[in-house]
Design an enzyme around this catalytic site. Structure first.
Site, PDB file in Angstrom:
ATOM      1  N   GLU A   1      18.813  -0.362  32.138  1.00  0.00           N
ATOM      2  CA  GLU A   1      18.423   0.490  33.269  1.00  0.00           C
ATOM      3  C   GLU A   1      17.660   1.699  32.748  1.00  0.00           C
ATOM      4  O   GLU A   1      18.282   2.704  32.351  1.00  0.00           O
ATOM      5  CB  GLU A   1      19.662   0.978  34.026  1.00  0.00           C
ATOM      6  CG  GLU A   1      20.505  -0.123  34.626  1.00  0.00           C
ATOM      7  CD  GLU A   1      21.328   0.372  35.814  1.00  0.00           C
ATOM      8  OE1 GLU A   1      21.253  -0.271  36.857  1.00  0.00           O
ATOM      9  OE2 GLU A   1      22.005   1.405  35.695  1.00  0.00           O
TER      10      GLU A   1
ATOM     11  N   HIS B   1      27.153   3.712  32.599  1.00  0.00           N
ATOM     12  CA  HIS B   1      25.996   3.966  33.472  1.00  0.00           C
ATOM     13  C   HIS B   1      25.361   5.298  33.067  1.00  0.00           C
ATOM     14  O   HIS B   1      26.062   6.235  32.683  1.00  0.00           O
ATOM     15  CB  HIS B   1      26.454   4.000  34.938  1.00  0.00           C
ATOM     16  CG  HIS B   1      25.298   3.970  35.881  1.00  0.00           C
ATOM     17  ND1 HIS B   1      24.537   5.083  36.157  1.00  0.00           N
ATOM     18  CD2 HIS B   1      24.731   2.946  36.572  1.00  0.00           C
ATOM     19  CE1 HIS B   1      23.565   4.745  36.992  1.00  0.00           C
ATOM     20  NE2 HIS B   1      23.656   3.450  37.258  1.00  0.00           N
TER      21      HIS B   1
ATOM     22  N   GLU C   1      24.318   7.655  34.741  1.00  0.00           N
ATOM     23  CA  GLU C   1      24.844   8.822  35.469  1.00  0.00           C
ATOM     24  C   GLU C   1      26.146   9.307  34.845  1.00  0.00           C
ATOM     25  O   GLU C   1      26.432  10.503  34.848  1.00  0.00           O
ATOM     26  CB  GLU C   1      25.037   8.449  36.958  1.00  0.00           C
ATOM     27  CG  GLU C   1      23.680   8.357  37.663  1.00  0.00           C
ATOM     28  CD  GLU C   1      23.624   7.344  38.795  1.00  0.00           C
ATOM     29  OE1 GLU C   1      24.679   6.916  39.285  1.00  0.00           O
ATOM     30  OE2 GLU C   1      22.496   6.970  39.184  1.00  0.00           O
TER      31      GLU C   1
ATOM     32  N   GLY D   1      21.056  -0.413  42.871  1.00  0.00           N
ATOM     33  CA  GLY D   1      21.686   0.769  43.471  1.00  0.00           C
ATOM     34  C   GLY D   1      21.366   0.853  44.961  1.00  0.00           C
ATOM     35  O   GLY D   1      21.942   0.136  45.778  1.00  0.00           O
ATOM     36  N   GLY D   2      20.407   1.695  45.301  1.00  0.00           N
ATOM     37  CA  GLY D   2      20.090   1.998  46.708  1.00  0.00           C
ATOM     38  C   GLY D   2      19.929   0.774  47.589  1.00  0.00           C
ATOM     39  O   GLY D   2      20.455   0.736  48.715  1.00  0.00           O
TER      40      GLY D   2
ATOM     41  N   SER E   1      15.519   0.823  40.687  1.00  0.00           N
ATOM     42  CA  SER E   1      14.640   0.644  41.861  1.00  0.00           C
ATOM     43  C   SER E   1      14.305  -0.819  42.148  1.00  0.00           C
ATOM     44  O   SER E   1      13.200  -1.134  42.583  1.00  0.00           O
ATOM     45  CB  SER E   1      13.364   1.486  41.709  1.00  0.00           C
ATOM     46  OG  SER E   1      13.682   2.860  41.683  1.00  0.00           O
TER      47      SER E   1
ATOM     48  N   ASN F   1      25.534  -1.779  42.798  1.00  0.00           N
ATOM     49  CA  ASN F   1      26.289  -0.597  42.401  1.00  0.00           C
ATOM     50  C   ASN F   1      26.222   0.389  43.565  1.00  0.00           C
ATOM     51  O   ASN F   1      25.197   1.027  43.771  1.00  0.00           O
ATOM     52  CB  ASN F   1      25.672   0.002  41.125  1.00  0.00           C
ATOM     53  CG  ASN F   1      26.382   1.275  40.694  1.00  0.00           C
ATOM     54  OD1 ASN F   1      27.391   1.666  41.277  1.00  0.00           O
ATOM     55  ND2 ASN F   1      25.836   1.942  39.670  1.00  0.00           N
ATOM     56  N   TRP F   2      27.319   0.453  44.302  1.00  0.00           N
ATOM     57  CA  TRP F   2      27.324   1.296  45.510  1.00  0.00           C
ATOM     58  C   TRP F   2      27.374   2.783  45.171  1.00  0.00           C
ATOM     59  O   TRP F   2      27.198   3.616  46.041  1.00  0.00           O
ATOM     60  CB  TRP F   2      28.517   0.933  46.405  1.00  0.00           C
ATOM     61  CG  TRP F   2      28.443  -0.445  47.011  1.00  0.00           C
ATOM     62  CD1 TRP F   2      27.442  -1.368  46.850  1.00  0.00           C
ATOM     63  CD2 TRP F   2      29.395  -1.047  47.898  1.00  0.00           C
ATOM     64  NE1 TRP F   2      27.721  -2.503  47.563  1.00  0.00           N
ATOM     65  CE2 TRP F   2      28.920  -2.342  48.220  1.00  0.00           C
ATOM     66  CE3 TRP F   2      30.614  -0.627  48.448  1.00  0.00           C
ATOM     67  CZ2 TRP F   2      29.614  -3.202  49.067  1.00  0.00           C
ATOM     68  CZ3 TRP F   2      31.304  -1.487  49.282  1.00  0.00           C
ATOM     69  CH2 TRP F   2      30.808  -2.764  49.598  1.00  0.00           C
ATOM     70  N   LYS F   3      27.687   3.100  43.915  1.00  0.00           N
ATOM     71  CA  LYS F   3      27.847   4.496  43.483  1.00  0.00           C
ATOM     72  C   LYS F   3      28.818   5.205  44.442  1.00  0.00           C
ATOM     73  O   LYS F   3      29.745   4.569  44.944  1.00  0.00           O
ATOM     74  CB  LYS F   3      26.487   5.186  43.377  1.00  0.00           C
ATOM     75  CG  LYS F   3      25.518   4.378  42.500  1.00  0.00           C
ATOM     76  CD  LYS F   3      24.266   5.084  42.113  1.00  0.00           C
ATOM     77  CE  LYS F   3      23.396   4.153  41.271  1.00  0.00           C
ATOM     78  NZ  LYS F   3      22.163   4.779  40.810  1.00  0.00           N
TER      79      LYS F   3
ATOM     80  N   GLY G   1      16.732   5.239  41.065  1.00  0.00           N
ATOM     81  CA  GLY G   1      16.690   6.072  42.270  1.00  0.00           C
ATOM     82  C   GLY G   1      15.362   6.771  42.494  1.00  0.00           C
ATOM     83  O   GLY G   1      15.267   7.670  43.326  1.00  0.00           O
TER      84      GLY G   1
HETATM   85  P1  13P Z   1      18.578   2.225  42.104  1.00  0.00           P
HETATM   86  O1  13P Z   1      18.497   0.755  42.396  1.00  0.00           O
HETATM   87  O2  13P Z   1      18.950   3.047  43.310  1.00  0.00           O
HETATM   88  O3  13P Z   1      17.364   2.721  41.392  1.00  0.00           O
HETATM   89  O4  13P Z   1      19.815   2.429  41.097  1.00  0.00           O
HETATM   90  C1  13P Z   1      19.902   1.600  39.988  1.00  0.00           C
HETATM   91  C2  13P Z   1      21.223   1.806  39.363  1.00  0.00           C
HETATM   92  O5  13P Z   1      21.531   2.854  38.870  1.00  0.00           O
HETATM   93  C3  13P Z   1      22.157   0.671  39.386  1.00  0.00           C
HETATM   94  O6  13P Z   1      23.242   0.906  38.567  1.00  0.00           O
END
Ligand code: 13P
Length: 253
Positions: free
Chosen positions: A170, A98, A100, A237-238, A216, A9-11, A176
């Site tokens: 999640e 998600h 967020e 994510g990251g 994470s 997930n590149w956000k 994050g």
């Molecule tokens: P991180 O891997 O950066 O914690 O993010 C997870 C995420 O929100 C994937 O959708």
């Protein structure tokens, strides 16, 4: 057998040029090294979906996915992107719910049920996210909350529809933060989700649903998380923004 999936997930990250470099590098590294039954997905920002899809060409192991879609089919909704549009571009996946989006855009279970419906109606596979914030976990309310999130947005589906959904657990406190759920915490929650699905749809259906862990995930912890019997991959994510690390994660499954 359940589909194994590693989705990045590149956000809201990367310029177009950086996105192309990332996708090309992962593609190159993954080509020879990824097991045949693993599906890799780049969930890119909307403007990059089509060009990255083109870049992937006929690569059958890597797909693209959107990070959201509208609950509406079309119309005067400035700034929104519909599942109909995604379908028309042959985008196979879309993340729905998600944390967020729940947190910053006020998306609730009822709205997410509509997004799941419209995604399925258009032949997209929703990657439906659920997970508890830290205060809920500390009060030991995580199982009840996640079950409720799944019920609110998925339990209206027929079994045949549910089988087309991917679920991502999640925990919000792990996103994050560098604070990953332990493999035991992940396995426990995934088993709770699967049991909950089995209670409504039967064990056969529940056994076929891929449940991904997100929060994470990195190259150092992926192997242990993916080894859990109810963890069918990750939503990353990251660490999905770094080609070498993401490839290591893919190889961990
Ligand atoms: P991180 O891997 O950066 O914690 O993010 C997870 C995420 O929100 C994937 O959708």
């Amino acid at each position: 057998m359940r589909q194994k999936i590693v989705a990045g997930n590149w956000k809201m990250n990367k310029t177009f040029e950086e996105a192309n470099i990332l996708a090309s590098e992962v593609m190159g590294m993954v080509a020879d090294e990824v097991k045949g039954n693993v599906k890799v997905i780049f969930c890119t920002p909307f403007p990059y979906l089509h060009p990255i899809k083109n870049l992937l060409g006929s690569n059958s192991r890597i797909s693209v996915g959107a990070q959201n879609c509208s609950e509406h089919e079309s119309g005067a909704y400035t700034g929104e992107t519909s599942a109909v549009m995604l379908k028309s571009m042959n985008i196979p996946y879309v993340i729905v719910g998600h944390s967020e989006r729940r947190q910053y855009f006020g998306e609730d279970g009822k709205l997410l049920a509509k997004k799941v419906d419209i995604a399925l109606k258009n032949g997209l596979t929703p990657i439906f996210c659920c997970g508890e914030p830290l205060d809920v976990r500390e009060k030991n309310g995580h199982e009840a909350l996640v079950k409720k999130q799944v019920e609110e947005s998925l339990f209206h589906l027929e079994a045949a529809q549910l089988e087309k959904v991917v679920i991502a657990y999640e925990p919000v406190w792990a996103i994050g933060t560098g604070k990953t759920a332990t493999s035991q915490q992940a396995q426990e929650m995934h088993a709770v989700i699967r049991k909950h699905l089995a209670g409504k749809y039967g064990a056969n259906v529940a056994d076929n649903i891929s449940i991904l862990y997100g929060g994470s995930v990195n190259a150092a912890n992926a192997k242990e998380l993916f080894a859990c019997p109810d963890v069918d991959g990750g939503l990353v994510g990251g660490a999905s923004l770094k080609s070498r690390e993401f490839t290591e994660i893919i190889k961990s499954i």
